[in-house]
Design an enzyme around this catalytic site. Structure first.
Site, PDB file in Angstrom:
ATOM      1  N   ASP A  68       0.632  -1.343  -0.099  1.00 58.87           N
ATOM      2  CA  ASP A  68      -0.269  -0.356   0.699  1.00 58.87           C
ATOM      3  C   ASP A  68       0.610   0.925  -0.211  1.00 58.87           C
ATOM      4  O   ASP A  68       1.452   1.579   1.405  1.00 58.87           O
ATOM      5  CB  ASP A  68      -0.824  -0.386   0.866  1.00 58.87           C
ATOM      6  CG  ASP A  68      -1.942   1.353   1.160  1.00 58.87           C
ATOM      7  OD1 ASP A  68      -1.440   2.481   0.584  1.00 58.87           O
ATOM      8  OD2 ASP A  68      -2.964   1.273   2.230  1.00 58.87           O
ATOM      9  N   SER A 152       2.590   8.519 -15.040  1.00 64.59           N
ATOM     10  CA  SER A 152       1.987  10.158 -15.113  1.00 64.59           C
ATOM     11  C   SER A 152       0.686  10.017 -15.991  1.00 64.59           C
ATOM     12  O   SER A 152       0.604   9.311 -15.888  1.00 64.59           O
ATOM     13  CB  SER A 152       3.075  11.293 -15.247  1.00 64.59           C
ATOM     14  OG  SER A 152       2.293  12.656 -15.353  1.00 64.59           O
ATOM     15  N   TYR A 166      -6.721  15.738  -9.258  1.00 62.82           N
ATOM     16  CA  TYR A 166      -5.497  14.208  -9.929  1.00 62.82           C
ATOM     17  C   TYR A 166      -4.766  14.985 -10.770  1.00 62.82           C
ATOM     18  O   TYR A 166      -3.445  14.662 -10.961  1.00 62.82           O
ATOM     19  CB  TYR A 166      -6.651  13.781 -10.956  1.00 62.82           C
ATOM     20  CG  TYR A 166      -5.786  12.451 -11.459  1.00 62.82           C
ATOM     21  CD1 TYR A 166      -5.835  11.536 -11.021  1.00 62.82           C
ATOM     22  CD2 TYR A 166      -5.843  12.755 -13.184  1.00 62.82           C
ATOM     23  CE1 TYR A 166      -5.072  10.570 -11.827  1.00 62.82           C
ATOM     24  CE2 TYR A 166      -5.513  12.057 -13.681  1.00 62.82           C
ATOM     25  CZ  TYR A 166      -4.754  10.813 -13.239  1.00 62.82           C
ATOM     26  OH  TYR A 166      -4.336   9.610 -13.943  1.00 62.82           O
ATOM     27  N   LYS A 170      -0.377  14.643 -10.471  1.00 59.79           N
ATOM     28  CA  LYS A 170       0.432  14.226 -11.411  1.00 59.79           C
ATOM     29  C   LYS A 170       1.627  15.411 -11.565  1.00 59.79           C
ATOM     30  O   LYS A 170       2.737  14.933 -12.217  1.00 59.79           O
ATOM     31  CB  LYS A 170      -0.546  13.460 -12.974  1.00 59.79           C
ATOM     32  CG  LYS A 170      -1.380  12.613 -12.237  1.00 59.79           C
ATOM     33  CD  LYS A 170      -0.755  10.934 -12.583  1.00 59.79           C
ATOM     34  CE  LYS A 170      -1.324  10.085 -12.791  1.00 59.79           C
ATOM     35  NZ  LYS A 170      -0.553   8.851 -12.206  1.00 59.79           N
TER      36      LYS A 170
END
Length: 299
Positions: A68, A152, A166, A170
């Site tokens: 994880d 990415s 998000y 990235k």
């Protein structure tokens, strides 16, 4: 700026790969491809190892373990378990940081928990695994070097409405990877490749995609995020997007072709065209503000 990836990378015939997020999508496709290479060794990871049952059991070259990326202790445990499984001289040749998911929706409605979990997974998870990988790759005197793929997205260079966190994750992966790549001593021969796919046919409506709650102020059909959502829905119905297997093949090609590794690897016509368009637009903006930027100095 310091150069990166200055030497050709030669993938060992018995290379050891570690891949995060192997339960589905791109991670599963890459793990499946590497598992088909008899001499290569694979460390396939997922939060739930039972999701890796598509890989064969009983093959000493395939090690499946829990990882994880949001938990430092889990990352450390996975690296230790892999080292124990493969024994003395354990060395990583290729690491693929793929674990992640998309958080979309109206930014005003995003909760603290949602936003922190997104950045924790996309950015800090990538940073944790990469740091451990660099430590392993640079320490061996007889087998120094390696290749780190940080997955990415087009979303790491071009931003669209309705995906602010998000994009934040990235974009962070892009900047962090570029900086760390420039820290590598040339003698270490540790290479970085930031992979930037456009749309990929993954489990985007399953656990790989989360949504913030709708915000009433953004529900009008003409709102930019709603327009984009409609366009994306139409694209999905038409089957747009790369197959995960195509991304896997591209990653393997870069690793195995015996040439210098590109720092950036856009994948798919959509990604290539939109990134090119953004850069051209940025150059035009630079020219437009040149007089102000100069502040009395000659450029």
């Amino acid at each position: 700026m310091n150069p990166v990836n200055t030497k050709a990378y030669n993938l060992p015939p018995d290379a050891t790969w570690l891949i995060t997020g192997c339960s589905s999508g791109i991670g599963r496709a890459i793990a499946t491809l590497i598992a088909s290479k008899p001499q290569h060794r694979l460390i396939a990871t997922a939060r739930d190892p039972s999701s890796l049952d598509y890989l064969p059991d009983g093959n000493p070259n395939i090690f499946k373990t829990a990882l994880d990326v949001t938990k430092p202790e889990s990352v450390n445990a996975a690296f230790s378990a892999a080292a124990e499984h493969f024994g003395d001289g354990f060395h990583l040749d290729v690491v693929v940081n793929n674990a992640g998911y998309s958080l979309s929706g109206d930014t005003e409605s995003a909760t603290e928990e949602e936003t922190h979990q997104e950045i924790e997974t996309l950015f800090f998870g990538t940073a944790r695994v990469t740091t451990k990988a660099v430590e392993n790759m640079r320490q061996s005197e007889t087998h120094r070097g390696g290749l780190i793929f940080n997955i990415s997205s087009l979303a790491g260079l071009c931003a669209f409405p309705g995906h602010a966190y998000y994009h934040a994750g990235k974009f962070a992966v892009e900047g962090w990877s570029e900086s760390v790549a420039r820290e590598m001593h040339p003698d270490w021969n540790i290479n970085f490749c930031i992979v930037e796919p456009g749309g990929v046919k993954t489990n985007f409506e399953g656990h790989s995609k989360a949504h913030t709650a709708p915000h009433p102020a953004y529900q009008a059909p003409g709102t930019p995020a709603r327009i984009l959502e409609k366009y994306v829905e139409q694209g999905i119905k038409l089957g747009m997007g790369m197959e995960p297997a195509a991304v896997a093949e591209a990653v393997y090609t870069i690793a195995s072709r015996g040439e210098k590794v590109p720092l950036h690897l856009p994948l798919g016509a959509t990604a290539w065209n939109l990134i090119k368009s953004k850069l051209e637009g940025f150059l035009a903006e630079l020219e437009a503000v040149k007089g102000i930027s100069a502040m009395g100095a000659e450029l």
